[in-house]
Enzyme design. Structure first.
Site, PDB file in Angstrom:
ATOM      1  N   ASN A   1       8.338  12.281   6.058  1.00 27.75           N
ATOM      2  CA  ASN A   1       7.823  12.738   4.764  1.00 27.75           C
ATOM      3  C   ASN A   1       7.137  11.592   4.030  1.00 27.75           C
ATOM      4  O   ASN A   1       7.533  10.435   4.166  1.00 27.75           O
ATOM      5  CB  ASN A   1       8.958  13.308   3.913  1.00 27.75           C
ATOM      6  CG  ASN A   1       9.626  14.489   4.585  1.00 27.75           C
ATOM      7  OD1 ASN A   1       9.012  15.149   5.425  1.00 27.75           O
ATOM      8  ND2 ASN A   1      10.861  14.758   4.244  1.00 27.75           N
ATOM      9  N   VAL A   2       6.162  11.942   3.230  1.00 29.26           N
ATOM     10  CA  VAL A   2       5.389  10.916   2.520  1.00 29.26           C
ATOM     11  C   VAL A   2       5.613  11.004   1.012  1.00 29.26           C
ATOM     12  O   VAL A   2       4.848  10.459   0.223  1.00 29.26           O
ATOM     13  CB  VAL A   2       3.880  11.047   2.851  1.00 29.26           C
ATOM     14  CG1 VAL A   2       3.644  10.731   4.325  1.00 29.26           C
ATOM     15  CG2 VAL A   2       3.355  12.444   2.525  1.00 29.26           C
TER      16      VAL A   2
ATOM     17  N   CYS B   1     -13.903   4.109  -3.683  1.00 29.97           N
ATOM     18  CA  CYS B   1     -13.264   2.853  -4.073  1.00 29.97           C
ATOM     19  C   CYS B   1     -13.971   2.278  -5.296  1.00 29.97           C
ATOM     20  O   CYS B   1     -15.199   2.145  -5.305  1.00 29.97           O
ATOM     21  CB  CYS B   1     -13.324   1.856  -2.918  1.00 29.97           C
ATOM     22  SG  CYS B   1     -12.733   0.214  -3.338  1.00 29.97           S
TER      23      CYS B   1
ATOM     24  N   HIS C   1       5.288   7.849   8.299  1.00 30.79           N
ATOM     25  CA  HIS C   1       3.894   8.293   8.119  1.00 30.79           C
ATOM     26  C   HIS C   1       3.291   7.823   6.801  1.00 30.79           C
ATOM     27  O   HIS C   1       2.298   8.379   6.348  1.00 30.79           O
ATOM     28  CB  HIS C   1       3.822   9.817   8.236  1.00 30.79           C
ATOM     29  CG  HIS C   1       4.159  10.294   9.614  1.00 30.79           C
ATOM     30  ND1 HIS C   1       4.575  11.580   9.882  1.00 30.79           N
ATOM     31  CD2 HIS C   1       4.154   9.649  10.810  1.00 30.79           C
ATOM     32  CE1 HIS C   1       4.808  11.696  11.188  1.00 30.79           C
ATOM     33  NE2 HIS C   1       4.560  10.544  11.760  1.00 30.79           N
TER      34      HIS C   1
ATOM     35  N   GLY D   1      15.093  26.992  12.661  1.00 29.61           N
ATOM     36  CA  GLY D   1      14.074  27.237  13.677  1.00 29.61           C
ATOM     37  C   GLY D   1      14.187  26.265  14.835  1.00 29.61           C
ATOM     38  O   GLY D   1      14.882  25.249  14.757  1.00 29.61           O
TER      39      GLY D   1
ATOM     40  N   ASN E   1      18.193  21.954  11.795  1.00 32.92           N
ATOM     41  CA  ASN E   1      16.863  22.455  11.437  1.00 32.92           C
ATOM     42  C   ASN E   1      16.846  23.976  11.488  1.00 32.92           C
ATOM     43  O   ASN E   1      17.464  24.581  12.355  1.00 32.92           O
ATOM     44  CB  ASN E   1      15.818  21.915  12.422  1.00 32.92           C
ATOM     45  CG  ASN E   1      14.395  22.232  11.985  1.00 32.92           C
ATOM     46  OD1 ASN E   1      13.976  21.819  10.906  1.00 32.92           O
ATOM     47  ND2 ASN E   1      13.658  22.978  12.787  1.00 32.92           N
TER      48      ASN E   1
ATOM     49  N   CYS F   1     -12.710  -2.018   2.119  1.00 29.34           N
ATOM     50  CA  CYS F   1     -12.290  -3.356   1.668  1.00 29.34           C
ATOM     51  C   CYS F   1     -10.774  -3.542   1.644  1.00 29.34           C
ATOM     52  O   CYS F   1     -10.283  -4.635   1.405  1.00 29.34           O
ATOM     53  CB  CYS F   1     -12.883  -3.669   0.292  1.00 29.34           C
ATOM     54  SG  CYS F   1     -12.084  -2.789  -1.075  1.00 29.34           S
TER      55      CYS F   1
END
Ligand code: ZN
Length: 276
Positions: free
Chosen positions: A105-106, A180, A122, A248, A246, A133
């Site tokens: 997860n992020v 950027c 991740h 599934g 989990n 840059c």
């Protein structure tokens, strides 16, 4: 009811048996926080497949659509708070027998719940990096810049029922994609996109932790992404016991000695509470 109690006891016993568990978590740990899972119980995409890095870099329309959807979905992400699953992992680490948490997860919810030994496999969504840059900025600041550059657009997108839901193509086309501020290059959240590899150092750190572990627990992941599944393969090759919680089926079911088909938060909370 007897079946449910028996399953709960198996997870509790499994956790109590191991001293240095390496845990791998995925989207299923964050759904209760309101962050959508992109795959269904069979591991298939619920909506359109995510953006590939090559298309993101080379196709302006893909780049714009990514940022338009991300801009619309940000308020929902920032409103998310840790849930029972995140709290259970933090309590487990504090109890001493969870040695390493690796998350796919992020969203940083594990850290917000108090977990310390976390590897964001991740990456993290709250940081933005320039592909030209290398400038690193906060995603929250970018949100303000995007909102300022798209005042009318923001009003329209806010009517979408689901933050990262499909936005009309015409609405996406009206979106001014961010660049950027330092060099004008393409920018990207500091997350591993599909088509990209996990950074070498991060992967090595996780492998080292796995080598020092005595068991592997997978929670809330269908393991469809190879960067997560490979830890299950490595653990299996090393002869480590593997448990999976989990909803599934998962790609690692055949390699696990214990498989619990249920919600991570409630099951893990019960199992970890028994450690105290
Ligand atoms: Zn730049």
């Amino acid at each position: 009811m007897a079946t449910r109690d028996a399953i709960d006891d198996r997870l509790r016993q499994w956790i109590a048996r191991h001293r240095r568990v390496f845990a791998l978590t995925g989207a299923g740990c964050s759904t209760a926080s309101g962050i959508p899972d992109y795959r269904d119980d069979r591991g298939e995409w619920k909506r359109r497949a995510p953006v590939m890095i090559q298309a993101f870099r080379t196709q302006p329309a893909v780049y714009r659509r990514y940022w338009a959807r991300a801009c619309a979905g940000w308020p929902r992400l920032t409103a998310a708070a840790p849930n029972a699953a995140h709290r259970a992992f933090a309590a487990w680490e504090a109890a001493g027998s969870l040695s390493q948490l690796v998350t796919q997860n992020v969203d940083r919810l594990h850290q917000r719940a108090g977990s310390r030994a976390v590897i964001d496999l991740h990456g993290r969504l709250d940081v933005v990096v320039c592909l030209s840059c290398g400038d690193v900025t906060a995603r929250a600041a970018l949100q303000e810049a995007m909102a300022a550059a798209n005042p009318l657009w923001r009003a329209e997108a806010a009517t979408a029922p689901d933050g990262d839901a499909d936005i009309d193509d015409a609405v996406v086309e009206a979106f001014a994609a961010p660049r950027c501020e330092r060099c004008g290059g393409l920018i990207k959240p500091d997350v591993v996109f599909f088509g990209e590899n996990v950074p070498r150092d991060r992967y090595a750190h996780a492998c080292e932790s796995l080598a020092n572990a005595d068991a592997l627990l997978v929670a809330g992941s269908s393991l469809m992404v190879y960067s997560g599944f490979r830890f299950v393969r490595l653990a299996h090759e090393a002869g480590l016991p593997i448990a999976i919680v989990n909803r599934g089926r998962t790609r690692g079911d055949d390699l696990a000695e214990l498989k619990i088909e249920d919600d991570v938060g409630s099951r893990l909370t019960e199992a970890v509470a028994a450690l105290a």
